[in-house]
Design a protein around this motif. Structure first.
Motif, PDB file in Angstrom:
ATOM      1  N   SER A 120     -18.087  57.865 -27.333  1.00 47.39           N
ATOM      2  CA  SER A 120     -19.470  57.824 -27.788  1.00 47.39           C
ATOM      3  C   SER A 120     -19.685  56.783 -28.875  1.00 47.39           C
ATOM      4  CB  SER A 120     -19.902  59.205 -28.289  1.00 47.39           C
ATOM      5  OG  SER A 120     -19.972  60.114 -27.207  1.00 47.39           O
ATOM      6  N   ILE A 121     -18.703  56.602 -29.738  1.00 50.58           N
ATOM      7  CA  ILE A 121     -18.801  55.557 -30.764  1.00 50.58           C
ATOM      8  C   ILE A 121     -18.905  54.196 -30.083  1.00 50.58           C
ATOM      9  CG2 ILE A 121     -17.548  54.377 -32.622  1.00 50.58           C
ATOM     10  CD1 ILE A 121     -16.453  57.206 -33.396  1.00 50.58           C
ATOM     11  N   ALA A 122     -18.059  53.959 -29.088  1.00 48.16           N
ATOM     12  CA  ALA A 122     -18.095  52.681 -28.366  1.00 48.16           C
ATOM     13  C   ALA A 122     -19.409  52.518 -27.607  1.00 48.16           C
ATOM     14  CB  ALA A 122     -16.910  52.594 -27.401  1.00 48.16           C
ATOM     15  N   ALA A 123     -19.864  53.577 -26.939  1.00 48.29           N
ATOM     16  CA  ALA A 123     -21.121  53.505 -26.180  1.00 48.29           C
ATOM     17  C   ALA A 123     -22.304  53.250 -27.111  1.00 48.29           C
ATOM     18  CB  ALA A 123     -21.333  54.797 -25.388  1.00 48.29           C
ATOM     19  N   THR A 124     -22.359  53.954 -28.229  1.00 46.85           N
ATOM     20  CA  THR A 124     -23.465  53.784 -29.169  1.00 46.85           C
ATOM     21  C   THR A 124     -23.462  52.378 -29.755  1.00 46.85           C
ATOM     22  OG1 THR A 124     -23.405  56.144 -29.679  1.00 46.85           O
ATOM     23  CG2 THR A 124     -24.580  54.724 -31.230  1.00 46.85           C
ATOM     24  N   ALA A 125     -22.287  51.884 -30.109  1.00 50.61           N
ATOM     25  CA  ALA A 125     -22.196  50.509 -30.617  1.00 50.61           C
ATOM     26  C   ALA A 125     -22.680  49.528 -29.552  1.00 50.61           C
ATOM     27  CB  ALA A 125     -20.763  50.182 -31.025  1.00 50.61           C
ATOM     28  N   GLY A 126     -22.342  49.782 -28.292  1.00 51.97           N
ATOM     29  CA  GLY A 126     -22.771  48.905 -27.193  1.00 51.97           C
ATOM     30  C   GLY A 126     -24.265  48.919 -26.983  1.00 51.97           C
ATOM     31  N   PHE A 127     -24.878  50.101 -26.912  1.00 54.98           N
ATOM     32  CA  PHE A 127     -26.319  50.078 -26.646  1.00 54.98           C
ATOM     33  C   PHE A 127     -27.133  49.697 -27.869  1.00 54.98           C
ATOM     34  CE2 PHE A 127     -27.091  54.274 -28.274  1.00 54.98           C
ATOM     35  CZ  PHE A 127     -26.266  55.188 -27.645  1.00 54.98           C
ATOM     36  N   MET A 128     -26.630  49.923 -29.062  1.00 54.72           N
ATOM     37  CA  MET A 128     -27.340  49.435 -30.251  1.00 54.72           C
ATOM     38  C   MET A 128     -27.275  47.911 -30.316  1.00 54.72           C
ATOM     39  SD  MET A 128     -28.762  51.975 -31.699  1.00 54.72           S
ATOM     40  CE  MET A 128     -29.256  51.266 -33.243  1.00 54.72           C
ATOM     41  N   THR A 129     -26.101  47.351 -30.023  1.00 54.87           N
ATOM     42  CA  THR A 129     -25.966  45.896 -30.011  1.00 54.87           C
ATOM     43  C   THR A 129     -26.877  45.281 -28.956  1.00 54.87           C
ATOM     44  OG1 THR A 129     -23.685  46.057 -30.796  1.00 54.87           O
ATOM     45  CG2 THR A 129     -24.319  43.994 -29.718  1.00 54.87           C
ATOM     46  N   ALA A 130     -26.917  45.880 -27.772  1.00 56.69           N
ATOM     47  CA  ALA A 130     -27.788  45.381 -26.708  1.00 56.69           C
ATOM     48  C   ALA A 130     -29.258  45.482 -27.120  1.00 56.69           C
ATOM     49  CB  ALA A 130     -27.547  46.153 -25.415  1.00 56.69           C
ATOM     50  N   GLY A 131     -29.629  46.563 -27.789  1.00 58.72           N
ATOM     51  CA  GLY A 131     -31.008  46.716 -28.250  1.00 58.72           C
ATOM     52  C   GLY A 131     -31.381  45.674 -29.289  1.00 58.72           C
ATOM     53  N   PHE A 132     -30.472  45.429 -30.251  1.00 56.78           N
ATOM     54  CA  PHE A 132     -30.736  44.397 -31.258  1.00 56.78           C
ATOM     55  C   PHE A 132     -30.885  43.034 -30.601  1.00 56.78           C
ATOM     56  CE2 PHE A 132     -28.104  47.125 -34.386  1.00 56.78           C
ATOM     57  CZ  PHE A 132     -29.207  47.875 -34.732  1.00 56.78           C
ATOM     58  N   ALA A 133     -30.005  42.744 -29.644  1.00 57.79           N
ATOM     59  CA  ALA A 133     -30.058  41.450 -28.951  1.00 57.79           C
ATOM     60  C   ALA A 133     -31.361  41.317 -28.158  1.00 57.79           C
ATOM     61  CB  ALA A 133     -28.849  41.287 -28.038  1.00 57.79           C
ATOM     62  N   ALA A 134     -31.782  42.390 -27.486  1.00 62.95           N
ATOM     63  CA  ALA A 134     -33.016  42.341 -26.704  1.00 62.95           C
ATOM     64  C   ALA A 134     -34.222  42.073 -27.604  1.00 62.95           C
ATOM     65  CB  ALA A 134     -33.205  43.648 -25.928  1.00 62.95           C
ATOM     66  N   VAL A 135     -34.275  42.725 -28.760  1.00 64.37           N
ATOM     67  CA  VAL A 135     -35.387  42.497 -29.692  1.00 64.37           C
ATOM     68  C   VAL A 135     -35.362  41.058 -30.199  1.00 64.37           C
ATOM     69  CG1 VAL A 135     -36.312  43.117 -31.967  1.00 64.37           C
ATOM     70  CG2 VAL A 135     -35.650  44.906 -30.355  1.00 64.37           C
ATOM     71  N   ALA A 136     -34.166  40.555 -30.502  1.00 68.15           N
ATOM     72  CA  ALA A 136     -34.061  39.171 -30.991  1.00 68.15           C
ATOM     73  C   ALA A 136     -34.544  38.183 -29.932  1.00 68.15           C
ATOM     74  CB  ALA A 136     -32.614  38.870 -31.386  1.00 68.15           C
ATOM     75  N   VAL A 137     -34.141  38.387 -28.695  1.00 64.29           N
ATOM     76  CA  VAL A 137     -34.570  37.502 -27.606  1.00 64.29           C
ATOM     77  C   VAL A 137     -36.080  37.596 -27.416  1.00 64.29           C
ATOM     78  CG1 VAL A 137     -34.432  37.128 -25.104  1.00 64.29           C
ATOM     79  CG2 VAL A 137     -32.338  37.458 -26.442  1.00 64.29           C
ATOM     80  N   MET A 138     -36.634  38.806 -27.465  1.00 65.14           N
ATOM     81  CA  MET A 138     -38.078  38.974 -27.304  1.00 65.14           C
ATOM     82  C   MET A 138     -38.830  38.241 -28.414  1.00 65.14           C
ATOM     83  SD  MET A 138     -38.414  42.953 -26.109  1.00 65.14           S
ATOM     84  CE  MET A 138     -40.173  42.956 -26.303  1.00 65.14           C
ATOM     85  N   ARG A 139     -38.329  38.322 -29.623  1.00 68.97           N
ATOM     86  CA  ARG A 139     -39.006  37.642 -30.737  1.00 68.97           C
ATOM     87  C   ARG A 139     -38.926  36.124 -30.570  1.00 68.97           C
ATOM     88  NH1 ARG A 139     -38.760  41.053 -36.268  1.00 68.97           N
ATOM     89  NH2 ARG A 139     -39.622  42.933 -35.340  1.00 68.97           N
ATOM     90  N   ILE A 140     -37.772  35.629 -30.130  1.00 63.46           N
ATOM     91  CA  ILE A 140     -37.626  34.200 -29.908  1.00 63.46           C
ATOM     92  C   ILE A 140     -38.598  33.715 -28.832  1.00 63.46           C
ATOM     93  CG2 ILE A 140     -36.055  32.446 -28.963  1.00 63.46           C
ATOM     94  CD1 ILE A 140     -33.773  33.991 -30.430  1.00 63.46           C
ATOM     95  N   LEU A 141     -38.767  34.538 -27.792  1.00 63.81           N
ATOM     96  CA  LEU A 141     -39.667  34.184 -26.686  1.00 63.81           C
ATOM     97  C   LEU A 141     -41.137  34.493 -27.000  1.00 63.81           C
ATOM     98  CD1 LEU A 141     -37.533  35.454 -23.665  1.00 63.81           C
ATOM     99  CD2 LEU A 141     -37.791  33.097 -24.488  1.00 63.81           C
ATOM    100  N   GLY A 142     -41.379  35.109 -28.147  1.00 66.22           N
ATOM    101  CA  GLY A 142     -42.749  35.440 -28.518  1.00 66.22           C
ATOM    102  C   GLY A 142     -43.291  36.655 -27.791  1.00 66.22           C
ATOM    103  N   ALA A 143     -42.403  37.503 -27.278  1.00 69.64           N
ATOM    104  CA  ALA A 143     -42.836  38.660 -26.500  1.00 69.64           C
ATOM    105  C   ALA A 143     -42.812  39.956 -27.281  1.00 69.64           C
ATOM    106  CB  ALA A 143     -41.940  38.791 -25.255  1.00 69.64           C
ATOM    107  N   SER A 144     -42.630  39.874 -28.583  1.00 74.34           N
ATOM    108  CA  SER A 144     -42.578  41.102 -29.364  1.00 74.34           C
ATOM    109  C   SER A 144     -43.994  41.608 -29.632  1.00 74.34           C
ATOM    110  CB  SER A 144     -41.835  40.882 -30.674  1.00 74.34           C
ATOM    111  OG  SER A 144     -42.528  39.955 -31.469  1.00 74.34           O
ATOM    112  N   TRP A 145     -44.122  42.841 -30.008  1.00 78.24           N
ATOM    113  CA  TRP A 145     -45.426  43.370 -30.347  1.00 78.24           C
ATOM    114  C   TRP A 145     -45.319  43.982 -31.695  1.00 78.24           C
ATOM    115  CZ3 TRP A 145     -42.555  45.437 -26.344  1.00 78.24           C
ATOM    116  CH2 TRP A 145     -42.067  46.714 -26.507  1.00 78.24           C
TER     117      TRP A 145
END
Length: 145
Positions: A120-145
């Motif tokens: 669970s520690i590994a899974a949580t670290a994985g999906f939190m990292t993926a979530g942070f990356a997705a938000v960063a990409v959305m902001r770079i692309l101007g798709a954040s709200w």
């Protein structure tokens, strides 16, 4: 960041209730309160896990609890900046990921971390990292709200 709409007391109460539900499931039934696993069991996708009546009651209780809170505290305003098809596709992808990762944020992030489960520690670290990356990409692309 818009902190004017932050509701720390509501967040604290909600977090305590989620923890309480997880503790009741674990201590009372010896089962993890992972929503994706309970949905899979309630819908017949998975054969193992919590007994069907327990899984079904838990899943029915989620929207029922939200409805009761809305009756007591007033309606909750939600805002989705994308189309319904995009939300459905995103939900299906998230569902596939939870089956692939043997659990979701509630199972791994709440119940698994509290038990110090390495998986669970590994899974949580994985999906939190993926979530942070997705938000960063959305902001770079101007798709954040």
């Amino acid at each position: 960041m818009n902190w004017a709409g932050a509701m720390p007391l509501a967040g604290l109460i909600g977090g305590l209730l989620i923890g309480l539900a997880g503790a009741i499931m674990l201590l009372g039934l010896g089962r993890i309160a992972g929503v994706s696993g309970l949905v899979a069991r309630a819908t017949g996708i998975a054969r193992g896990g919590a007994p069907w009546p327990i899984a079904s009651a838990f899943i029915i209780g989620l929207p029922l609890g939200a409805w009761v809170v809305a009756l007591l505290a007033g309606p909750v305003t939600t805002r989705f900046p994308v189309s319904v098809p995009v939300l459905v596709i995103g939900g299906l992808i998230a569902g596939f990921g939870t089956r692939l990762g043997s659990g979701c944020t509630s199972g791994h992030g709440v119940c698994g971390l509290s038990r110090l489960s390495l998986r669970s520690i590994a899974a949580t670290a994985g999906f939190m990292t993926a979530g942070f990356a997705a938000v960063a990409v959305m902001r770079i692309l101007g798709a954040s709200w």
